[in-house]
Design an enzyme around this catalytic site. Structure first.
Site, PDB file in Angstrom:
ATOM      1  N   GLU A  36      34.271 -10.782   2.309  1.00  0.00           N
ATOM      2  CA  GLU A  36      33.920 -11.981   3.097  1.00  0.00           C
ATOM      3  C   GLU A  36      33.270 -11.551   4.411  1.00  0.00           C
ATOM      4  O   GLU A  36      33.783 -10.685   5.105  1.00  0.00           O
ATOM      5  CB  GLU A  36      35.184 -12.821   3.351  1.00  0.00           C
ATOM      6  CG  GLU A  36      35.069 -13.908   4.397  1.00  0.00           C
ATOM      7  CD  GLU A  36      33.977 -14.942   4.122  1.00  0.00           C
ATOM      8  OE1 GLU A  36      33.891 -15.449   3.001  1.00  0.00           O
ATOM      9  OE2 GLU A  36      33.198 -15.233   5.070  1.00  0.00           O
ATOM     10  N   GLN A  37      32.175 -12.224   4.759  1.00  0.00           N
ATOM     11  CA  GLN A  37      31.448 -11.825   5.974  1.00  0.00           C
ATOM     12  C   GLN A  37      32.144 -12.276   7.270  1.00  0.00           C
ATOM     13  O   GLN A  37      32.050 -11.606   8.293  1.00  0.00           O
ATOM     14  CB  GLN A  37      30.027 -12.360   5.941  1.00  0.00           C
ATOM     15  CG  GLN A  37      29.944 -13.882   5.985  1.00  0.00           C
ATOM     16  CD  GLN A  37      28.527 -14.415   5.884  1.00  0.00           C
ATOM     17  OE1 GLN A  37      27.587 -13.655   5.690  1.00  0.00           O
ATOM     18  NE2 GLN A  37      28.363 -15.712   6.020  1.00  0.00           N
ATOM     19  N   ARG A 110      40.755 -29.519   4.016  1.00  0.00           N
ATOM     20  CA  ARG A 110      40.064 -28.339   3.504  1.00  0.00           C
ATOM     21  C   ARG A 110      40.821 -27.048   3.861  1.00  0.00           C
ATOM     22  O   ARG A 110      40.970 -26.149   3.041  1.00  0.00           O
ATOM     23  CB  ARG A 110      38.711 -28.334   4.197  1.00  0.00           C
ATOM     24  CG  ARG A 110      37.636 -27.554   3.605  1.00  0.00           C
ATOM     25  CD  ARG A 110      36.397 -27.889   4.424  1.00  0.00           C
ATOM     26  NE  ARG A 110      35.679 -28.965   3.797  1.00  0.00           N
ATOM     27  CZ  ARG A 110      34.692 -28.783   2.934  1.00  0.00           C
ATOM     28  NH1 ARG A 110      34.296 -27.574   2.632  1.00  0.00           N
ATOM     29  NH2 ARG A 110      34.079 -29.796   2.391  1.00  0.00           N
ATOM     30  N   TYR A 219      39.448 -41.685   5.142  1.00  0.00           N
ATOM     31  CA  TYR A 219      40.654 -41.598   4.326  1.00  0.00           C
ATOM     32  C   TYR A 219      41.704 -40.770   5.048  1.00  0.00           C
ATOM     33  O   TYR A 219      41.386 -39.946   5.909  1.00  0.00           O
ATOM     34  CB  TYR A 219      40.366 -41.038   2.932  1.00  0.00           C
ATOM     35  CG  TYR A 219      39.629 -39.722   2.822  1.00  0.00           C
ATOM     36  CD1 TYR A 219      40.285 -38.517   3.006  1.00  0.00           C
ATOM     37  CD2 TYR A 219      38.291 -39.690   2.466  1.00  0.00           C
ATOM     38  CE1 TYR A 219      39.616 -37.309   2.848  1.00  0.00           C
ATOM     39  CE2 TYR A 219      37.612 -38.486   2.313  1.00  0.00           C
ATOM     40  CZ  TYR A 219      38.278 -37.295   2.501  1.00  0.00           C
ATOM     41  OH  TYR A 219      37.628 -36.101   2.345  1.00  0.00           O
ATOM     42  N   ASP A 296      28.904 -23.353  -5.022  1.00  0.00           N
ATOM     43  CA  ASP A 296      27.659 -23.800  -4.396  1.00  0.00           C
ATOM     44  C   ASP A 296      26.511 -22.809  -4.586  1.00  0.00           C
ATOM     45  O   ASP A 296      25.343 -23.196  -4.550  1.00  0.00           O
ATOM     46  CB  ASP A 296      27.873 -24.014  -2.882  1.00  0.00           C
ATOM     47  CG  ASP A 296      28.492 -25.366  -2.573  1.00  0.00           C
ATOM     48  OD1 ASP A 296      28.838 -26.096  -3.521  1.00  0.00           O
ATOM     49  OD2 ASP A 296      28.623 -25.687  -1.374  1.00  0.00           O
TER      50      ASP A 296
HETATM   51  C1  LIG Z   1      30.206 -33.289   4.094  1.00  0.00           C
HETATM   52  C2  LIG Z   1      30.743 -32.642   2.849  1.00  0.00           C
HETATM   53  C3  LIG Z   1      31.823 -33.208   2.183  1.00  0.00           C
HETATM   54  C4  LIG Z   1      32.307 -32.622   1.006  1.00  0.00           C
HETATM   55  N1  LIG Z   1      33.345 -33.211   0.353  1.00  0.00           N
HETATM   56  C5  LIG Z   1      33.791 -32.680  -0.803  1.00  0.00           C
HETATM   57  C6  LIG Z   1      34.858 -33.300  -1.527  1.00  0.00           C
HETATM   58  O1  LIG Z   1      35.395 -34.320  -1.121  1.00  0.00           O
HETATM   59  N2  LIG Z   1      35.262 -32.715  -2.700  1.00  0.00           N
HETATM   60  C7  LIG Z   1      34.680 -31.566  -3.170  1.00  0.00           C
HETATM   61  O2  LIG Z   1      35.081 -31.083  -4.248  1.00  0.00           O
HETATM   62  N3  LIG Z   1      33.668 -30.969  -2.504  1.00  0.00           N
HETATM   63  C8  LIG Z   1      33.214 -31.492  -1.339  1.00  0.00           C
HETATM   64  N4  LIG Z   1      32.198 -30.882  -0.667  1.00  0.00           N
HETATM   65  C9  LIG Z   1      31.582 -29.668  -1.232  1.00  0.00           C
HETATM   66  C10 LIG Z   1      32.402 -28.414  -0.957  1.00  0.00           C
HETATM   67  O3  LIG Z   1      32.661 -28.285   0.424  1.00  0.00           O
HETATM   68  C11 LIG Z   1      31.651 -27.191  -1.445  1.00  0.00           C
HETATM   69  O4  LIG Z   1      31.118 -27.430  -2.725  1.00  0.00           O
HETATM   70  C12 LIG Z   1      32.579 -25.987  -1.517  1.00  0.00           C
HETATM   71  O5  LIG Z   1      33.137 -25.707  -0.263  1.00  0.00           O
HETATM   72  C13 LIG Z   1      31.808 -24.768  -2.032  1.00  0.00           C
HETATM   73  O6  LIG Z   1      32.644 -23.651  -2.030  1.00  0.00           O
HETATM   74  P1  LIG Z   1      32.027 -22.193  -2.261  1.00  0.00           P
HETATM   75  O7  LIG Z   1      33.209 -21.272  -2.244  1.00  0.00           O
HETATM   76  O8  LIG Z   1      31.123 -22.202  -3.437  1.00  0.00           O
HETATM   77  O9  LIG Z   1      31.105 -21.927  -0.986  1.00  0.00           O
HETATM   78  P2  LIG Z   1      31.484 -21.797   0.544  1.00  0.00           P
HETATM   79  O10 LIG Z   1      32.653 -22.625   0.896  1.00  0.00           O
HETATM   80  O11 LIG Z   1      30.213 -22.033   1.302  1.00  0.00           O
HETATM   81  O12 LIG Z   1      31.923 -20.282   0.718  1.00  0.00           O
HETATM   82  C14 LIG Z   1      31.000 -19.214   0.731  1.00  0.00           C
HETATM   83  C15 LIG Z   1      31.632 -18.030   1.448  1.00  0.00           C
HETATM   84  O13 LIG Z   1      30.787 -16.892   1.291  1.00  0.00           O
HETATM   85  C16 LIG Z   1      30.698 -16.189   2.514  1.00  0.00           C
HETATM   86  N5  LIG Z   1      29.440 -15.420   2.477  1.00  0.00           N
HETATM   87  C17 LIG Z   1      28.173 -15.903   2.459  1.00  0.00           C
HETATM   88  N6  LIG Z   1      27.294 -14.881   2.415  1.00  0.00           N
HETATM   89  C18 LIG Z   1      28.007 -13.723   2.392  1.00  0.00           C
HETATM   90  C19 LIG Z   1      27.665 -12.325   2.343  1.00  0.00           C
HETATM   91  N7  LIG Z   1      26.391 -11.923   2.283  1.00  0.00           N
HETATM   92  N8  LIG Z   1      28.657 -11.410   2.343  1.00  0.00           N
HETATM   93  C20 LIG Z   1      29.967 -11.806   2.386  1.00  0.00           C
HETATM   94  N9  LIG Z   1      30.352 -13.107   2.444  1.00  0.00           N
HETATM   95  C21 LIG Z   1      29.389 -14.056   2.431  1.00  0.00           C
HETATM   96  C22 LIG Z   1      30.738 -17.318   3.553  1.00  0.00           C
HETATM   97  O14 LIG Z   1      31.110 -16.834   4.836  1.00  0.00           O
HETATM   98  C23 LIG Z   1      31.769 -18.258   2.956  1.00  0.00           C
HETATM   99  O15 LIG Z   1      33.089 -17.942   3.352  1.00  0.00           O
HETATM  100  C24 LIG Z   1      31.696 -31.440   0.509  1.00  0.00           C
HETATM  101  C25 LIG Z   1      30.632 -30.855   1.203  1.00  0.00           C
HETATM  102  C26 LIG Z   1      30.154 -31.449   2.358  1.00  0.00           C
HETATM  103  C27 LIG Z   1      28.979 -30.829   3.063  1.00  0.00           C
END
Ligand SMILES: Cc1cc2nc3c(=O)[nH]c(=O)nc-3n(C[C@H](O)[C@H](O)[C@H](O)COP(=O)(O)OP(=O)(O)OC[C@H]3O[C@@H](n4cnc5c(N)ncnc54)[C@H](O)[C@@H]3O)c2cc1C
Length: 399
Positions: A36-37, A110, A219, A296
């Site tokens: 993790e960065q 979250r 909510y 994502d």
């Molecule tokens: C306004 C909003 C509301 C939302 N509401 C909901 C909801 O109600 N329900 C739901 O299911 N989803 C919701 N989402 C979506 C949800 O937040 C995301 O889909 C989810 O957090 C994605 O998780 P992830 O682990 O794929 O990515 P992220 O949470 O973005 O995690 C990526 C991680 O990778 C790390 N990283 C990036 N690049 C590097 C690198 N080169 N080297 C090392 N580490 C790195 C980052 O620091 C981060 O910690 C919402 C999103 C938004 C914007």
């Protein structure tokens, strides 16, 4: 292949997706290294909605109890018309909903969800967690993966999962389709102690005030101690990245036509965090050799179906099952995983955009929305959710 479980899978990113991937792999006896960065493993505050679909995953991961202890289980999903102040529709989340979908609908902070996952990862001797390490180079060899971080640290593993979020560098290497697409929508978010929430609106429900080119969601969170507020509006303003401070003047201008209760709710908040919303169109292939994407990084979506994190968690459970099914042949396992996931996640990406249109409709489209939604029976409403909230047999949560 014997001994394939000796070598770790490298996971880039310790967000909700990366942590769940490590956990799902560990439940199958597969070791992993999360890189993790950020200096710390944490999530910034705001709410997340959890559909019944993701509870099947929590069951597979043994997390139902800690998640349920921190969640709120709302009574209804309600849509209000933010201009007239009238209710458009509501879906009861009571007995009939639970009977149909087996699990409830929940709301969680979250940070609480992230902490439950992190605690579970820390308890596993198959998971190693390193913070302050930004991955900058990835080399795929015939026998595995070598990764180097900005600080010069090197890692070796059998395979690599890019769980590095919407701005994924791993995706650039695997898919190479440039930056995500700004939706032209901006989100402002705030979390309030319940004592500061307007008493008239301390509803135990997930509420959307749908307006013209704007909507407001609120909510309760953390067993009712907090309220989550999310305001979204159309804007061409574009700043790369997430999480800067919002400008309340801009927000009030965009909600100027809404009814008095909505404007009062918005006035309550002095400090908003701002996100510029982006997504991508769905793709079919997000794996190459021993490298794949998750969450994502693979299928970024707008938040209007509240499923981005839910999909990342489903991905993780699916991917771990495929690794075992393919007996450590990660290239084959990753192909099978994307094959199992792309239509479902693609549908959510597309439908999330459609919901954005529904929440922001004006003119005839808005009249039609209100007419059609208010005419639905509870059975119709639940039938419309079946594709999303029902148990997905291919995810076989039998860890
Ligand atoms: C306004 C909003 C509301 C939302 N509401 C909901 C909801 O109600 N329900 C739901 O299911 N989803 C919701 N989402 C979506 C949800 O937040 C995301 O889909 C989810 O957090 C994605 O998780 P992830 O682990 O794929 O990515 P992220 O949470 O973005 O995690 C990526 C991680 O990778 C790390 N990283 C990036 N690049 C590097 C690198 N080169 N080297 C090392 N580490 C790195 C980052 O620091 C981060 O910690 C919402 C999103 C938004 C914007």
């Amino acid at each position: 292949m014997s001994g394939w479980k000796d070598e770790p899978v490298l996971i880039v990113g310790g967000g909700i997706g990366g942590l769940t991937a490590a956990l799902a792999l560990s439940r199958r006896g597969i070791p992993s290294q999360i890189i993790e960065q950020a200096a710390e493993f944490k999530e910034i505050g705001a709410g997340i909605q959890l559909g019944p679909n993701v509870f099947w995953m929590f069951e597979a991961l043994g997390l139902i109890e800690p998640i349920s202890a921190l969640a709120v289980f709302p009574n209804n999903l309600i849509m209000m018309d933010s201009i007239t102040g009238e209710e458009v529709t509501r879906i009861s989340l009571g007995d009939a909903f639970r009977k149909k979908f087996h699990y409830p609908y929940a709301l969680i902070h979250r940070a609480d969800l992230h902490r439950v996952l992190l605690d579970a990862c820390r308890k596993s001797n198959l998971i190693r967690l390193d913070a302050s390490q930004k991955v900058v180079t990835i080399v795929e060899r015939s026998d595995g993966i070598a990764v180097t971080t900005e600080s010069g640290k090197e890692y070796r593993g059998a395979a690599l999962i890019g769980a590095d979020g919407i701005w994924s560098a791993v995706r650039e290497r695997v898919v190479g389709d440039g930056k995500p697409k700004p939706a032209g929508h901006i989100t402002y978010r705030a979390v309030l102690p319940t004592s500061e929430m307007d008493e008239r609106f301390r509803w135990p429900d997930m509420v959307v005030w749908a307006g013209e080119k704007a909507h407001l969601v609120h909510y309760p969170l953390r067993t009712g101690e907090l309220f989550n507020l999310v305001a979204v509006f159309h804007s061409d303003r574009y700043e790369e990245g997430w999480d800067s401070f919002g400008d309340p003047a801009e927000l009030h201008e965009r909600f100027a036509k809404t009814c008095e209760p909505v404007r009062r709710l918005l006035n309550k908040i002095e400090s908003w965090r701002m996100w510029v919303l982006c997504d991508r169109p769905p793709i079919k292939e997000w794996s190459r050799g021993r490298i794949t994407l998750l969450g994502d990084a693979a299928h970024p979506m707008l938040q209007y179906l509240a499923q981005g994190a839910n999909m990342a968690i489903e991905d993780a459970v699916c991917l771990a099952a495929k690794a075992v099914e393919h007996d450590g042949d990660y290239a084959a396992a990753f192909r099978a995983y994307q094959e199992a996931r792309y239509l479902r996640t693609g549908r959510v990406q597309i439908m999330a955009r459609v919901y954005g249109e529904v929440f922001h409709a004006s003119g005839v489209a808005k009249e039609l929305r209100n007419m059609m939604l208010s005419a639905r029976t509870p059975e119709d409403a639940m039938a419309g959710m079946e594709w999303l909230y029902s148990r997905q047999p291919e995810l076989t949560p039998s860890a």
